[in-house]
Design an enzyme around this catalytic site. Structure first.
Site, mmCIF file in Angstrom:
data_model
loop_
_atom_site.group_PDB
_atom_site.id
_atom_site.type_symbol
_atom_site.label_atom_id
_atom_site.label_comp_id
_atom_site.label_asym_id
_atom_site.label_seq_id
_atom_site.Cartn_x
_atom_site.Cartn_y
_atom_site.Cartn_z
ATOM 1 N N HIS A 1 -2.655 7.169 2.963
ATOM 2 C CA HIS A 1 -3.202 5.896 2.485
ATOM 3 C C HIS A 1 -4.530 5.650 3.193
ATOM 4 C CE1 HIS A 1 -3.912 1.795 1.587
ATOM 5 N NE2 HIS A 1 -3.536 1.345 2.759
ATOM 6 N N ASN B 1 -10.295 0.247 1.304
ATOM 7 C CA ASN B 1 -8.842 0.305 1.179
ATOM 8 C C ASN B 1 -8.476 -0.278 -0.188
ATOM 9 O OD1 ASN B 1 -6.095 -0.246 1.246
ATOM 10 N ND2 ASN B 1 -6.094 -0.916 3.388
ATOM 11 N N CYS C 1 0.812 -1.225 0.000
ATOM 12 C CA CYS C 1 0.000 0.000 0.000
ATOM 13 C C CYS C 1 0.845 1.275 0.000
ATOM 14 C CB CYS C 1 -0.971 0.000 1.176
ATOM 15 S SG CYS C 1 -2.113 -1.392 1.103
HETATM 16 O O1 UT7 Z 1 -3.439 -1.270 3.887
HETATM 17 C C1 UT7 Z 1 -2.379 -1.672 4.686
HETATM 18 C C2 UT7 Z 1 -2.525 -1.159 6.074
HETATM 19 N N1 UT7 Z 1 -3.701 -1.688 6.681
HETATM 20 C C3 UT7 Z 1 -4.153 -1.182 7.783
HETATM 21 O O2 UT7 Z 1 -3.602 -0.225 8.270
HETATM 22 C C4 UT7 Z 1 -5.323 -1.859 8.458
HETATM 23 C C5 UT7 Z 1 -5.160 -1.814 9.940
HETATM 24 N N2 UT7 Z 1 -6.161 -2.533 10.715
HETATM 25 C C6 UT7 Z 1 -7.470 -2.193 10.737
HETATM 26 O O3 UT7 Z 1 -7.928 -1.325 10.030
HETATM 27 C C7 UT7 Z 1 -8.343 -2.883 11.745
HETATM 28 O O4 UT7 Z 1 -7.524 -3.649 12.611
HETATM 29 C C8 UT7 Z 1 -9.449 -3.804 11.144
HETATM 30 C C9 UT7 Z 1 -10.521 -2.954 10.471
HETATM 31 C C10 UT7 Z 1 -8.838 -4.747 10.123
HETATM 32 C C11 UT7 Z 1 -10.114 -4.587 12.269
HETATM 33 O O5 UT7 Z 1 -10.671 -3.663 13.209
HETATM 34 P P1 UT7 Z 1 -10.340 -3.799 14.792
HETATM 35 O O6 UT7 Z 1 -11.063 -2.715 15.444
HETATM 36 O O7 UT7 Z 1 -8.847 -3.842 14.944
HETATM 37 O O8 UT7 Z 1 -11.020 -5.160 15.141
HETATM 38 P P2 UT7 Z 1 -10.367 -6.430 15.861
HETATM 39 O O9 UT7 Z 1 -9.500 -7.156 14.910
HETATM 40 O O10 UT7 Z 1 -9.818 -6.016 17.171
HETATM 41 O O11 UT7 Z 1 -11.661 -7.284 16.134
HETATM 42 C C12 UT7 Z 1 -12.615 -6.908 17.129
HETATM 43 C C13 UT7 Z 1 -13.727 -7.932 17.091
HETATM 44 C C14 UT7 Z 1 -13.234 -9.369 17.089
HETATM 45 O O12 UT7 Z 1 -14.138 -10.144 17.844
HETATM 46 P P3 UT7 Z 1 -13.795 -10.542 19.371
HETATM 47 O O13 UT7 Z 1 -12.516 -11.309 19.294
HETATM 48 O O14 UT7 Z 1 -13.665 -9.235 20.092
HETATM 49 O O15 UT7 Z 1 -14.973 -11.354 19.774
HETATM 50 C C15 UT7 Z 1 -13.311 -9.781 15.653
HETATM 51 O O16 UT7 Z 1 -13.494 -11.151 15.480
HETATM 52 O O17 UT7 Z 1 -14.465 -7.760 15.885
HETATM 53 C C16 UT7 Z 1 -14.550 -9.024 15.215
HETATM 54 N N3 UT7 Z 1 -14.608 -8.761 13.780
HETATM 55 C C17 UT7 Z 1 -15.758 -8.473 13.161
HETATM 56 N N4 UT7 Z 1 -17.015 -8.384 13.594
HETATM 57 C C18 UT7 Z 1 -17.975 -8.058 12.691
HETATM 58 C C19 UT7 Z 1 -13.584 -8.725 12.885
HETATM 59 N N5 UT7 Z 1 -14.070 -8.424 11.672
HETATM 60 C C20 UT7 Z 1 -15.409 -8.259 11.805
HETATM 61 C C21 UT7 Z 1 -16.440 -7.940 10.920
HETATM 62 N N6 UT7 Z 1 -17.699 -7.844 11.405
HETATM 63 N N7 UT7 Z 1 -16.222 -7.696 9.616
#
Ligand code: UT7
Length: 353
Positions: free
Chosen positions: A262, A292, A120
């Protein structure tokens, strides 16, 4: 030594055209929620994304790159360049690179053409490569494209990544000019940390783990990202890189008219803006409608801002990328006088629906 103009300003790469292309198919959060264990509220709250565009089954990275490239060339007033650079993580094929095909389809047979792979951050790296080719006198005009079709490498059943990534392409044209004119790029800051190469990856399909239908697992074949860890790195590396170019240029964040980071996640953009001390109104946000889009996200956000008439000649713009590798990079530019650009979501002329 850099060539200088009669007025003594150094030879520089100057942005002189911009264009973008999003695939025709727009997919809202509710449509994804029909097939994934997710919902609109989670996606909007955690990412800011409302919709993204997905390429058609017969639409590859080069198709989007050609469309965006054609628009940027038209916007620049000339279809001729000496070099085509395509930043992508999703080339049409592992071999050859995608840029020669893009060049040929744009009628640019015989020009230099190569891909840049910096995930990216690829677009900022490709801008740096194009700038170097211009300032060293190798070429006078460069088409720089960022294009990705993440929907081909993301597992459609992976709810974390399937809601975040979208497909698209953005492009700019650079020409030889002088450091004091509107459109001039620089300085640059580029960096990487390969110790975290497994944080954003497609494990199989390369020389480390060749694709083997009998032994390669479903997960190894698809894109994976350790979202939470990447999030933390994205915030600190983007803010650090942005700060580094501001220091190199000797200007303060208050002098930035538009920050184009980005488009990873709206929360990341807000946090980076806050950490930099930059008001969020001066941050370009395109992630809500495109998700993204990898290497395409910065030029698409730039094209979006130009279409929205959000830029005035002489505005100081800061571009900052971050991605797998890990990689990051920033560059400053001033906005040039450009004709109106085509709306990126408008279908390419002559393409049947
Ligand atoms: O392009 C290159 C650079 N990329 C980035 O910079 C991306 C960086 N990361 C992010 O943007 C975020 O980490 C994500 C959007 C990918 C994920 O968001 P988050 O707030 O970090 O969520 P998380 O991974 O901490 O997940 C929180 C909860 C989890 O459930 P539990 O373990 O708390 O029960 C996940 O399983 O949300 C759950 N979860 C979802 N729930 C509903 C993960 N994806 C989803 C979803 N819908 N799509």
């Amino acid at each position: 030594m850099l060539e200088t103009s009669p007025r003594g300003s150094a030879r520089a790469a100057v942005l002189c055209g911009v264009g973008g292309q999003l695939p025709r198919l727009k997919v809202g959060n509710d449509e994804l929620a029909e097939r994934l264990d997710t919902d609109d509220a989670w996606i909007r709250t955690r990412t800011g994304i409302r919709s993204r565009h997905f390429a058609a089954p017969d639409e590859a990275t080069s198709d989007l790159a050609v469309a965006a490239g054609r628009r940027a060339l038209a916007n620049s007033g000339s279809a001729a360049v000496g070099t085509v650079i395509v930043a992508t993580t999703t080339p049409d094929r592992t071999c050859p690179s995608t840029a020669p095909l893009v060049a040929a389809r744009l009628g640019l047979t015989g020009v230099a053409a190569f891909d840049v792979g910096a995930v990216c951050s690829g677009f900022v790296y490709a801008l740096a490569a194009g700038t170097g080719l211009i300032t060293s006198g190798v070429t006078d005009r460069v088409l720089v494209v960022g294009a990705d079709v993440y929907s081909r490498i993301v597992d459609p059943g992976d709810r974390q990544n399937a809601v975040v990534f979208g497909d698209g392409a953005g492009a700019v044209v650079l020409r030889a000019g002088h450091a004091t004119e509107p459109g001039a790029l620089g300085p640059f800051d580029l960096g990487s940390d390969g110790a975290h190469e497994d944080m954003i990856t497609v494990q199989a399909g390369g020389s480390r783990l060749p694709f083997d239908p009998a032994r390669t697992s479903h997960a190894e074949r698809h894109f994976s990202m350790r979202g939470k860890e990447v999030y933390r790195h994205a915030v600190s590396r983007m803010a650090g890189s942005a700060q580094a170019v501001l220091e190199q240029a000797g200007i303060s964040v208050g002098e930035i008219d538009l920050f184009v980071p980005h488009q990873a996640n709206l929360r990341i953009l807000r946090t980076v803006a806050t950490d930099l001390g930059l008001s969020f109104e001066r941050c370009a946000t395109h992630v809500q409608e495109a998700g993204n889009t990898g290497a395409a996200s910065i030029p698409l956000a730039l094209a979006r801002s130009h279409v929205d008439s959000a830029l005035t000649v002489g505005d100081r713009i800061l571009l900052t990328g971050f991605g797998g590798g890990l990689t990051w990079g920033s560059v400053l530019l001033t906005w040039p006088s450009l004709p109106p650009a085509v709306e990126p979501s408008r279908p390419e002329e002559g393409v049947a629906s």
